[in-house]
Design a protein around this motif. Structure first.
Motif, PDB file in Angstrom:
ATOM      1  N   VAL A 219     -77.727 -18.067  13.812  1.00  0.00           N
ATOM      2  CA  VAL A 219     -76.628 -19.067  14.532  1.00  0.00           C
ATOM      3  C   VAL A 219     -77.176 -20.493  14.304  1.00  0.00           C
ATOM      4  O   VAL A 219     -76.233 -21.282  13.921  1.00  0.00           O
ATOM      5  N   ASP A 220     -78.195 -20.765  14.808  1.00  0.00           N
ATOM      6  CA  ASP A 220     -78.707 -22.235  15.000  1.00  0.00           C
ATOM      7  C   ASP A 220     -78.635 -22.788  13.821  1.00  0.00           C
ATOM      8  O   ASP A 220     -78.152 -23.964  13.500  1.00  0.00           O
ATOM      9  N   LYS A 221     -78.933 -22.055  12.605  1.00  0.00           N
ATOM     10  CA  LYS A 221     -79.278 -22.793  11.239  1.00  0.00           C
ATOM     11  C   LYS A 221     -78.128 -22.617  10.420  1.00  0.00           C
ATOM     12  O   LYS A 221     -77.943 -23.548   9.480  1.00  0.00           O
ATOM     13  N   THR A 222     -77.262 -21.610  10.353  1.00  0.00           N
ATOM     14  CA  THR A 222     -76.358 -21.403   9.534  1.00  0.00           C
ATOM     15  C   THR A 222     -74.995 -21.655  10.004  1.00  0.00           C
ATOM     16  O   THR A 222     -73.966 -22.409   9.526  1.00  0.00           O
ATOM     17  N   ILE A 223     -74.559 -20.923  11.245  1.00  0.00           N
ATOM     18  CA  ILE A 223     -73.234 -20.915  11.605  1.00  0.00           C
ATOM     19  C   ILE A 223     -72.825 -22.035  12.507  1.00  0.00           C
ATOM     20  O   ILE A 223     -71.940 -22.607  12.515  1.00  0.00           O
ATOM     21  N   LYS A 224     -73.734 -22.469  13.545  1.00  0.00           N
ATOM     22  CA  LYS A 224     -73.493 -23.316  14.477  1.00  0.00           C
ATOM     23  C   LYS A 224     -73.380 -24.733  14.054  1.00  0.00           C
ATOM     24  O   LYS A 224     -72.146 -25.494  14.303  1.00  0.00           O
ATOM     25  N   PRO A 225     -74.041 -25.300  12.904  1.00  0.00           N
ATOM     26  CA  PRO A 225     -73.560 -26.563  12.338  1.00  0.00           C
ATOM     27  C   PRO A 225     -72.239 -26.579  11.720  1.00  0.00           C
ATOM     28  O   PRO A 225     -71.874 -27.679  12.011  1.00  0.00           O
ATOM     29  N   LYS A 226     -71.997 -25.624  11.345  1.00  0.00           N
ATOM     30  CA  LYS A 226     -70.479 -25.723  10.682  1.00  0.00           C
ATOM     31  C   LYS A 226     -69.536 -25.757  11.598  1.00  0.00           C
ATOM     32  O   LYS A 226     -68.504 -26.572  11.296  1.00  0.00           O
ATOM     33  N   ILE A 227     -69.608 -24.812  12.706  1.00  0.00           N
ATOM     34  CA  ILE A 227     -68.468 -25.038  13.387  1.00  0.00           C
ATOM     35  C   ILE A 227     -68.454 -26.189  14.187  1.00  0.00           C
ATOM     36  O   ILE A 227     -67.343 -26.978  14.754  1.00  0.00           O
ATOM     37  N   GLU A 228     -69.645 -26.740  14.521  1.00  0.00           N
ATOM     38  CA  GLU A 228     -69.694 -28.082  15.310  1.00  0.00           C
ATOM     39  C   GLU A 228     -69.233 -29.391  14.484  1.00  0.00           C
ATOM     40  O   GLU A 228     -68.595 -30.116  15.021  1.00  0.00           O
ATOM     41  N   PHE A 229     -69.568 -29.245  13.128  1.00  0.00           N
ATOM     42  CA  PHE A 229     -68.974 -29.961  12.266  1.00  0.00           C
ATOM     43  C   PHE A 229     -67.597 -30.380  12.243  1.00  0.00           C
ATOM     44  O   PHE A 229     -66.818 -31.314  12.639  1.00  0.00           O
TER      45      PHE A 229
ATOM     46  N   ALA B 128     -58.887 -17.128   7.820  1.00  0.00           N
ATOM     47  CA  ALA B 128     -58.154 -17.204   6.563  1.00  0.00           C
ATOM     48  C   ALA B 128     -59.274 -17.521   5.212  1.00  0.00           C
ATOM     49  O   ALA B 128     -58.676 -16.844   4.404  1.00  0.00           O
ATOM     50  N   ASN B 129     -60.139 -18.167   5.361  1.00  0.00           N
ATOM     51  CA  ASN B 129     -61.004 -18.335   4.303  1.00  0.00           C
ATOM     52  C   ASN B 129     -62.775 -18.127   4.807  1.00  0.00           C
ATOM     53  O   ASN B 129     -63.364 -19.329   4.996  1.00  0.00           O
ATOM     54  N   PRO B 130     -63.153 -16.950   4.718  1.00  0.00           N
ATOM     55  CA  PRO B 130     -64.393 -16.599   5.395  1.00  0.00           C
ATOM     56  C   PRO B 130     -65.522 -17.277   4.457  1.00  0.00           C
ATOM     57  O   PRO B 130     -66.655 -17.502   4.925  1.00  0.00           O
ATOM     58  N   SER B 131     -65.177 -17.526   3.349  1.00  0.00           N
ATOM     59  CA  SER B 131     -66.283 -18.300   2.400  1.00  0.00           C
ATOM     60  C   SER B 131     -66.596 -19.508   3.035  1.00  0.00           C
ATOM     61  O   SER B 131     -67.655 -20.277   2.380  1.00  0.00           O
ATOM     62  N   ILE B 132     -65.904 -20.048   3.792  1.00  0.00           N
ATOM     63  CA  ILE B 132     -66.447 -21.370   4.737  1.00  0.00           C
ATOM     64  C   ILE B 132     -67.569 -21.269   5.159  1.00  0.00           C
ATOM     65  O   ILE B 132     -68.654 -22.025   5.186  1.00  0.00           O
ATOM     66  N   LEU B 133     -68.191 -19.946   5.667  1.00  0.00           N
ATOM     67  CA  LEU B 133     -69.371 -19.709   6.502  1.00  0.00           C
ATOM     68  C   LEU B 133     -70.454 -19.478   5.178  1.00  0.00           C
ATOM     69  O   LEU B 133     -71.831 -19.363   5.377  1.00  0.00           O
ATOM     70  N   LYS B 134     -70.044 -19.462   3.940  1.00  0.00           N
ATOM     71  CA  LYS B 134     -71.255 -19.225   2.844  1.00  0.00           C
ATOM     72  C   LYS B 134     -71.366 -20.355   2.301  1.00  0.00           C
ATOM     73  O   LYS B 134     -72.401 -20.714   1.554  1.00  0.00           O
TER      74      LYS B 134
ATOM     75  N   SER C  17     -73.562 -29.700   3.905  1.00  0.00           N
ATOM     76  CA  SER C  17     -73.986 -30.746   3.374  1.00  0.00           C
ATOM     77  C   SER C  17     -73.563 -31.071   2.064  1.00  0.00           C
ATOM     78  O   SER C  17     -72.809 -32.369   1.491  1.00  0.00           O
ATOM     79  N   SER C  18     -73.678 -30.120   1.108  1.00  0.00           N
ATOM     80  CA  SER C  18     -73.274 -30.352  -0.327  1.00  0.00           C
ATOM     81  C   SER C  18     -71.844 -30.029  -0.622  1.00  0.00           C
ATOM     82  O   SER C  18     -71.400 -30.469  -1.786  1.00  0.00           O
ATOM     83  N   HIS C  19     -71.213 -29.249   0.372  1.00  0.00           N
ATOM     84  CA  HIS C  19     -69.849 -28.853  -0.063  1.00  0.00           C
ATOM     85  C   HIS C  19     -68.927 -28.885   0.970  1.00  0.00           C
ATOM     86  O   HIS C  19     -67.955 -29.859   0.767  1.00  0.00           O
ATOM     87  N   LEU C  20     -68.958 -28.556   2.216  1.00  0.00           N
ATOM     88  CA  LEU C  20     -67.861 -28.606   3.343  1.00  0.00           C
ATOM     89  C   LEU C  20     -67.613 -29.932   3.390  1.00  0.00           C
ATOM     90  O   LEU C  20     -66.605 -30.369   3.598  1.00  0.00           O
ATOM     91  N   GLN C  21     -68.681 -30.817   3.898  1.00  0.00           N
ATOM     92  CA  GLN C  21     -68.639 -32.187   4.058  1.00  0.00           C
ATOM     93  C   GLN C  21     -68.052 -32.932   3.170  1.00  0.00           C
ATOM     94  O   GLN C  21     -67.136 -33.868   3.536  1.00  0.00           O
TER      95      GLN C  21
ATOM     96  N   LEU D  88     -59.044 -25.304   0.699  1.00  0.00           N
ATOM     97  CA  LEU D  88     -59.292 -26.652   0.395  1.00  0.00           C
ATOM     98  C   LEU D  88     -60.647 -26.747   0.506  1.00  0.00           C
ATOM     99  O   LEU D  88     -61.394 -27.706  -0.209  1.00  0.00           O
ATOM    100  N   LEU D  89     -61.208 -26.393   1.553  1.00  0.00           N
ATOM    101  CA  LEU D  89     -62.657 -26.624   2.056  1.00  0.00           C
ATOM    102  C   LEU D  89     -63.757 -25.847   1.116  1.00  0.00           C
ATOM    103  O   LEU D  89     -64.634 -26.566   0.948  1.00  0.00           O
ATOM    104  N   THR D  90     -63.140 -25.017   0.254  1.00  0.00           N
ATOM    105  CA  THR D  90     -64.308 -24.208  -0.703  1.00  0.00           C
ATOM    106  C   THR D  90     -63.884 -24.478  -2.048  1.00  0.00           C
ATOM    107  O   THR D  90     -64.694 -24.104  -2.996  1.00  0.00           O
TER     108      THR D  90
END
Length: 386
Positions: free
Chosen positions: A101-111, A128-134, A138-142, A168-170
């Motif tokens: 949670v703290d390393k993978t999921i939380k930073p993306k949700i909080e972003f 709609a797009n679970p690939s967001i979590l994959k 830093s290098s893609h979503l942002q 669009l995010l992925t």
């Protein structure tokens, strides 16, 4: 994840277990009585048995790591994910349960939350797009988010685009969207029109470069200027329809007497009529040409006629017009009655004549499944009894 979050999730788990029917438990037990994975996915995550069995072929959960899995579910639940959201996300991307949670999921949700996107919208985006979590934050979503915002300018418009198209995010926007934006800008399309295209139909601007070039050239050959708003509307249609679909729709129009030149002229006036299905075009053309008896040139002048709802708008209004004509209260009018607003139609053609035709409102409100003849026969019988 702290003990408080785990305890919070225990209530959710207990509620889920109570809501699960004994029949479902028996079926899951029969299929895999010793599978902790299937039991956890169905009873705790809320997946249907079939989905859980499918997921279990790619994912194995260990009972000794239950606390880790519950931490993931607890975090999602505390950040706007409903039970349905969680079941859908786990069903599409079960490997999320192995994430920290703290390393993978939380930073993306909080972003996303820091960008002003609400909990519920974030949940909808990820469902709609679970690939967001994959993807890497830093290098893609942002970078994808920042790239979109560089065109859309405001957080509100960027969020609006993402809500319409979470993919669009992925997507690799710098390779798909950037060349097309540069092309349209070079051709003279105003940035404001490009922004509208990104928000309303982003698939149109992520076409291959070759397809976009061909579409732009074909629209220019029709005489449309890239600087005009109608150019972008035409582009949305051209890149969305295959050549075969375009030809089939043109053949329908030709079968009702429209020439190639008339079809082109109609398109340059309002390209969106080509978004109508072949069946919709056929039914609308048949009604206006054969029933209302307008000339094909009228359709060319008012392409919107093909886009208006036949059952809810056109048929009821036409029934009123025929009733008024039968009483010689109005002379034959071509299509103005079909184009005006509901308020004006009621004012000018219904309430205005209720004294002369007391049953006019009933004619207007009559079931659309009734033909005009049935409506008038009903009207005539009622008139004869008065």
């Amino acid at each position: 994840m702290g003990d408080i979050c785990i305890k919070t999730w225990v209530y959710f788990v207990q509620k889920r277990f109570l809501a699960t029917t004994s029949t479902s438990k028996m079926r899951a037990s029969t299929v895999s009585p010793t599978s902790f994975t299937v039991q956890f996915l169905t009873s705790t995550c809320g997946l249907p048995l079939d989905s859980a069995l499918l997921a279990s072929q790619k994912l194995q959960l260990e009972e000794k790591k239950s606390k880790k899995y519950l931490a993931v579910l607890s975090f999602l639940s505390s950040h706007g994910f409903s039970e349905t959201h969680i079941a859908n996300v786990i069903g599409k991307h079960p490997a999320i349960l192995h994430n920290q949670v703290d390393k993978t999921i939380k930073p993306k949700i909080e972003f996303f939350l820091k960008k002003g996107i609400s909990d519920s919208v974030v949940a909808d985006l990820i469902v709609a797009n679970p690939s967001i979590l994959k993807r890497s934050l830093s290098s893609h979503l942002q970078s994808s988010y920042d790239f979109l915002k560089s065109f859309l300018k405001t957080e509100e418009e960027t969020i609006a685009a993402l809500k319409r198209a979470p993919w669009l995010l992925t997507d690799n926007l710098k390779n798909t969207m950037r060349p097309n934006v540069d092309l349209l800008t070079t051709e003279g399309v105003p940035l404001s029109n490009i922004v509208k295209l990104i928000i309303r139909q982003p698939r149109a601007i992520t076409q291959t470069a070759d397809k976009m070039v061909a579409a732009v050239e074909s629209i220019k050959r029709l005489g449309l200027k890239p600087s005009s708003p109608i150019f972008i509307r035409a582009l949305r249609v051209v890149v969305s329809l295959s050549d075969d679909t375009w030809k089939r729709k043109c053949n329908v129009l030709k079968s009702f007497g429209l020439s190639e030149e008339q079809i082109t002229l109609t398109f340059t006036r309002d390209p969106f009529y080509m978004f109508c299905s072949e069946d919709k075009i056929k039914r609308a053309m048949n009604f206006f040409i054969n029933t209302v008896q307008v000339k094909p040139a009228v359709i060319v002048s008012y392409p919107i006629l093909l886009m208006l709802g036949l059952e809810r708008r056109i048929h009821p209004r036409y029934n009123v017009m025929k009733a008024l004509e039968s009483k010689k209260l109005i002379r034959h009018e071509k299509v103005v009655w079909a184009l005006i607003s509901e308020r004006l139609f009621l004012k000018d053609y219904v309430t205005k004549y209720l004294d002369q035709i007391p049953g006019l409102m009933e004619i207007y409100k009559s079931p659309v499944s009734e033909s005009s003849n049935q409506v008038f026969e009903h009207f005539a019988v009622n008139e004869g009894q008065n």
